[in-house]
Design a protein around this motif. Structure first.
Motif, PDB file in Angstrom:
ATOM      1  N   GLN A 205      34.638  38.840  36.264  1.00  0.00           N
ATOM      2  CA  GLN A 205      34.521  40.279  36.046  1.00  0.00           C
ATOM      3  C   GLN A 205      34.472  41.039  37.371  1.00  0.00           C
ATOM      4  O   GLN A 205      34.090  40.486  38.398  1.00  0.00           O
ATOM      5  CB  GLN A 205      33.267  40.591  35.219  1.00  0.00           C
ATOM      6  N   ALA A 206      34.840  42.292  37.331  1.00  0.00           N
ATOM      7  CA  ALA A 206      34.655  43.178  38.473  1.00  0.00           C
ATOM      8  C   ALA A 206      33.190  43.607  38.498  1.00  0.00           C
ATOM      9  O   ALA A 206      32.654  44.101  37.508  1.00  0.00           O
ATOM     10  CB  ALA A 206      35.564  44.398  38.348  1.00  0.00           C
ATOM     11  N   HIS A 250      37.648  44.263  32.305  1.00  0.00           N
ATOM     12  CA  HIS A 250      37.889  43.860  33.693  1.00  0.00           C
ATOM     13  C   HIS A 250      39.367  43.554  33.981  1.00  0.00           C
ATOM     14  O   HIS A 250      39.676  42.733  34.841  1.00  0.00           O
ATOM     15  CB  HIS A 250      37.022  42.650  34.067  1.00  0.00           C
ATOM     16  N   LYS A 253      40.562  43.621  37.573  1.00  0.00           N
ATOM     17  CA  LYS A 253      40.347  42.450  38.423  1.00  0.00           C
ATOM     18  C   LYS A 253      41.558  41.530  38.366  1.00  0.00           C
ATOM     19  O   LYS A 253      41.928  40.902  39.369  1.00  0.00           O
ATOM     20  CB  LYS A 253      39.091  41.711  37.962  1.00  0.00           C
TER      21      LYS A 253
END
Length: 305
Positions: A205-206, A250, A253
């Motif tokens: 995840q970011a 996310h 990302k």
């Protein structure tokens, strides 16, 4: 300078068209080492056709037991009820898979995924596992011994690691990970399955406040801190896509990872840090341990209290 080799593998090949597009481009440009394909996923046929057309020899099998995103879901190939949620898709979480999947059904499904890839004309180079569902990280119910036995049968290297790099905060933070790695790598050695020395991870995840530049700086820093031996890291690259950006958590990302592999700064850092980009053909040759030594190591680990 000590030799440092790195495999950069693109996971989730075949998940969706935006991921396929990014992975195909990176493979064509030789910016990554390999990709692993998802036999149950909706983009499999497109990915497999591209592999056949190009005669790709650096495509592995992404053993898939989860379907985590609402926007892109799939069922198993074998249809066993224990592998599915109430909606008829593979379980969203690793915990649900570990708690509910029947072992016999898991082995049948993994075999079916391998057979589908072979029937599609893929010359598989290795295998790994989507979301780490076989590793037992959620409940302690590991399927790694079964996966290694299958890889021995298929004559494929497998994504595992002998040692935990202290700079890898994700892996080093898992309780008991070093002993688990010692046992699994020793079993791999006994079975003749080639594996990397290290696995370098980073968050899927970011993180809050994270930017592309911060992400780039972190990954480039890992190149300079790379240990001697054979390491693997994995990415999930994708092109920008408005629908996926809205419905898949996310997604940015994924786009960052694609962008990073094309970034000249990353290519410069690889060279400057003395890192050689390699693939699983190198691991197949250089990633096997002595079977006798591995047997002693496995016995030692099993006897430890």
């Amino acid at each position: 300078m000590s030799p440092k080799f790195l495999v950069v593998n693109c996971d989730d090949f075949g998940q969706s068209k935006p991921m396929n597009q990014a992975i195909m481009h990176l493979l064509e440009e030789r910016r990554v080492s390999s990709a692993t394909i998802m036999a149950p996923a909706p983009g499999f046929e497109e990915a497999a056709e591209w592999c056949r057309r190009r005669g790709a020899v650096n495509i592995g099998l992404h053993l898939t037991l989860n379907s985590e995103f609402d926007a892109v879901r799939w069922a198993s190939l074998t249809g066993d009820a224990s592998l599915h949620d109430e909606g008829g898709h593979m379980h969203k979480t690793v915990e649900a898979f570990e708690r509910l999947a029947d072992t016999g059904a898991v082995l049948k499904e993994l075999g079916a995924q391998y057979e589908k890839a072979v029937r599609a004309g893929l010359r598989l180079s290795h295998a790994d596992n989507h979301m780490g569902s076989l590793y037992g990280t959620a409940t302690g119910r590991s399927h790694i011994p079964h996966a290694l036995k299958l890889c021995a049968k298929w004559k494929l290297p497998f994504r595992l690691f002998r040692k935990v790099h202290p700079g890898d905060s994700l892996l080093s933070g898992i309780p008991g990970v070093e002993r688990a790695a010692a046992k699994a790598s020793a079993l791999a050695g006994v079975l003749g399955v080639a594996i990397p020395d290290y696995l370098l991870s980073h968050p899927f995840q970011a993180r809050e406040g994270e930017t592309y530049e911060r992400f780039k700086e972190e990954l480039i820093g890992k190149l300079y801190d790379l240990p001697e031996g054979i390491s693997e890291t994995y990415i999930h690259p994708a092109v920008e896509d408005a629908c996926m950006q809205e419905h898949v958590p996310h997604w940015k990302k994924r786009v960052w990872e694609y962008r990073l592999m094309l970034d000249d700064d990353f290519a410069y850092a690889m060279n400057d840090a003395g890192v050689t980009l390699t693939d699983y053909s190198y691991i197949r040759t250089h990633g096997r341990a002595s079977r006798i030594g591995s047997a002693f190591a496995l016995a030692r680990e099993l006897l430890r209290k």
